[in-house]
Write an enzyme that holds these catalytic residues in place. Structure first.
Site, PDB file in Angstrom:
ATOM      1  N   LYS A  69       4.443  -0.580  -7.781  1.00  0.00           N
ATOM      2  CA  LYS A  69       3.725   0.689  -7.582  1.00  0.00           C
ATOM      3  C   LYS A  69       4.489   1.894  -8.130  1.00  0.00           C
ATOM      4  O   LYS A  69       3.873   2.899  -8.492  1.00  0.00           O
ATOM      5  CB  LYS A  69       3.409   0.886  -6.096  1.00  0.00           C
ATOM      6  N   ASP A 106      -4.349   4.435  -2.340  1.00  0.00           N
ATOM      7  CA  ASP A 106      -3.774   4.062  -1.040  1.00  0.00           C
ATOM      8  C   ASP A 106      -3.865   5.214  -0.045  1.00  0.00           C
ATOM      9  O   ASP A 106      -4.192   5.014   1.130  1.00  0.00           O
ATOM     10  CB  ASP A 106      -2.299   3.661  -1.197  1.00  0.00           C
TER      11      ASP A 106
END
Length: 272
Positions: A69, A106
């Protein structure tokens, strides 16, 4: 016969990912002729992966999970300033002939159940200091949290995260007891397949505390089970998983996810 347009999720490991179950369920429900896959990509393979995919006219983009990420930011354009604001991405979008655009769903996925409950609080305890914790910490600021305690094995990494997010607070070790807080979040990998659970003593938490474990599993995680046993409200990882996936689905397939089908989707996820 031409192949179908597709998106996918990448990570290392990747076999545990439930993202294909979610996206393919929505594609099937909406009658969209496309597919969603999962692909194992190791840390040293990111550059080659993006080089190959951007040349594929059927590729619509990808979701990104552990451990890529943060590293994936080096291979994408960042018009939304995600690197500065959050420091991690979980979604890359691609249009044929155009740049790779990195973003983060997210944070939005994490927030959805809190906003639905009109949750409010000034303090929180967050377990973890990696890419997911970056997104969660960013999201916490937007709902009014001003004081954050981070539980981390690496105190320096936890302190760096506090400073990056501009929170007042402190970093504690896993051996230290929790203090009462409005919100306890597990934003670490503890509780994932192959990892030990996060199961602290919850007795310092008051009855109005909310426990949120972003780890998703077929059954309740030990943290969620322990919280509910104490009479605390608890959110499981499927809340965030489905929420962030819905935002990514719109990016990839230009369609709204049919959220009215969430209960059927949860049943499929539990069975997968």
């Amino acid at each position: 016969m031409s192949s179908l347009p597709y998106a996918e999720v990448i990570g290392d490991p990747i076999s545990h990912s439930k993202s294909p179950v979610i996206h393919n369920f929505w594609l099937e429900t909406l009658g969209i002729e496309a597919e969603y896959r999962k692909t194992h990509v190791k840390a040293g393979e990111l550059a080659g992966y993006f080089l190959k995919r951007r040349a594929d006219p059927d590729w619509l983009g990808c979701n990104i999970t552990i451990p890529h990420k943060i590293a994936a930011l080096d291979y994408v354009d960042d018009p939304g300033g995600v690197r500065e604001r959050i420091g991690a991405i979980n979604t890359v979008a691609c249009e044929t002939g155009g740049p790779l655009i990195g973003t983060n769903t997210d944070a939005g996925g994490f927030l959805q159940p809190l906003l639905a409950r009109k949750w409010s609080g000034k303090n929180a305890v967050m377990v973890g200091s990696g890419g997911a914790a970056l997104a969660v910490g960013f999201a916490l600021r937007s709902v009014g949290v001003t004081d954050l305690t981070i539980v981390a094995r690496d105190a320096a990494k936890g302190q760096a995260l506090l400073e990056r997010l501009s929170f007042s607070g402190r970093v504690i070790d896993f051996s230290e007891p929790l203090h009462d807080t409005a919100l306890l979040i597990n934003a670490s990998s503890l509780g994932m397949a192959g990892q030990p659970p996060y199961l602290p003593d919850l007795s310092p938490l008051s009855r109005n505390a909310l426990v949120y474990d972003i780890v998703y599993a077929a059954q309740e995680t030990p943290l969620v089970a322990a919280a509910r046993e104490r009479g605390l409200e608890a959110l499981d990882g499927m809340e965030m998983l489905i929420g962030q996936a819905a935002l990514a689905f719109d990016i990839f397939f230009d369609a709204q996810a049919p959220r009215e089908m969430d209960e059927e989707l949860r049943a499929r996820l539990r069975a997968a």
